[in-house]
Design a protein around this motif. Structure first.
Motif, PDB file in Angstrom:
ATOM      1  N   ARG A   1       0.481   5.988   1.300  1.00  0.00           N
ATOM      2  CA  ARG A   1       0.942   5.834  -0.080  1.00  0.00           C
ATOM      3  C   ARG A   1      -0.030   6.466  -1.082  1.00  0.00           C
ATOM      4  NH1 ARG A   1      -1.280   0.953   1.378  1.00  0.00           N
ATOM      5  NH2 ARG A   1      -2.830   0.073  -0.053  1.00  0.00           N
ATOM      6  N   HIS A   2      -1.237   6.801  -0.661  1.00  0.00           N
ATOM      7  CA  HIS A   2      -2.222   7.415  -1.546  1.00  0.00           C
ATOM      8  C   HIS A   2      -2.092   8.931  -1.620  1.00  0.00           C
ATOM      9  CE1 HIS A   2      -5.240   3.825  -1.052  1.00  0.00           C
ATOM     10  NE2 HIS A   2      -4.140   3.501  -1.730  1.00  0.00           N
TER      11      HIS A   2
ATOM     12  N   ASN B   1       7.231   4.613   1.287  1.00  0.00           N
ATOM     13  CA  ASN B   1       5.836   4.273   1.541  1.00  0.00           C
ATOM     14  C   ASN B   1       5.698   3.099   2.511  1.00  0.00           C
ATOM     15  OD1 ASN B   1       4.857   6.357  -0.047  1.00  0.00           O
ATOM     16  ND2 ASN B   1       4.609   5.072  -1.872  1.00  0.00           N
TER      17      ASN B   1
ATOM     18  N   SER C   1       5.838   4.777   5.759  1.00  0.00           N
ATOM     19  CA  SER C   1       4.927   5.930   5.904  1.00  0.00           C
ATOM     20  C   SER C   1       5.689   7.186   6.318  1.00  0.00           C
ATOM     21  CB  SER C   1       3.819   5.623   6.921  1.00  0.00           C
ATOM     22  OG  SER C   1       3.010   4.554   6.478  1.00  0.00           O
TER      23      SER C   1
ATOM     24  N   ARG D   1      10.521   9.759  -0.217  1.00  0.00           N
ATOM     25  CA  ARG D   1       9.523   9.091   0.630  1.00  0.00           C
ATOM     26  C   ARG D   1       9.778   7.596   0.640  1.00  0.00           C
ATOM     27  NH1 ARG D   1       3.889  10.618  -1.679  1.00  0.00           N
ATOM     28  NH2 ARG D   1       3.101   9.112  -0.135  1.00  0.00           N
TER      29      ARG D   1
ATOM     30  N   GLN E   1       2.736  10.318  -5.279  1.00  0.00           N
ATOM     31  CA  GLN E   1       2.468   9.137  -4.481  1.00  0.00           C
ATOM     32  C   GLN E   1       3.501   8.023  -4.670  1.00  0.00           C
ATOM     33  OE1 GLN E   1       0.290  11.124  -5.943  1.00  0.00           O
ATOM     34  NE2 GLN E   1      -1.683  11.158  -4.894  1.00  0.00           N
ATOM     35  N   PRO E   2       3.893   7.676  -5.904  1.00  0.00           N
ATOM     36  CA  PRO E   2       4.917   6.640  -6.040  1.00  0.00           C
ATOM     37  C   PRO E   2       6.329   7.141  -5.769  1.00  0.00           C
ATOM     38  CG  PRO E   2       4.113   7.292  -8.191  1.00  0.00           C
ATOM     39  CD  PRO E   2       3.306   8.037  -7.199  1.00  0.00           C
TER      40      PRO E   2
END
Length: 115
Positions: free
Chosen positions: A30-31, A74, A77, A72, A53-54
């Protein structure tokens, strides 16, 4: 051990769709800024799309805008690339990329658009 594992590639007819997935492990997914690149035979690797990232900011290569969607999850992953209205020029090996300070690459997956 860092891993990026792509799946979902294959052979599709022009006008068809494919959804690529890339599942990450070994780092804090998530980073990381996540991207998809592709490399066609005899050509340089090019950035197809990236997502922050978000997951609320995306950007696309001009030739795929309106046809491809990056997303994505998160919690899983995983980053995705939904590819619609595929054309032969989309034929390439597609690579998943994670970037923060370090950069990680998947092994690549073949996408072939042909009748």
């Amino acid at each position: 051990q860092v891993q990026l594992v792509e799946s979902g590639g294959g052979l599709v007819q022009p006008g068809g769709s494919l959804k690529l997935s890339c599942t990450a492990s070994g780092f804090t997914f998530r980073h990381y800024l996540m991207s998809w690149y592709r490399q066609a035979p005899g050509k340089e690797r090019e950035l197809v799309a990236y997502i922050n990232q978000p997951g609320d900011t995306t950007n696309y290569l001009g030739s795929v805008k309106g046809r491809f969607t990056i997303s994505r999850d998160n919690a899983k992953s995983t980053v995705y690339l939904q590819m619609n209205s595929l054309v032969p020029e989309d034929t390439a090996v597609y690579y998943c990329n994670a970037h923060l300070i370090q950069e990680y690459w998947g092994q690549g997956i073949q996408v072939t658009v042909s009748s």
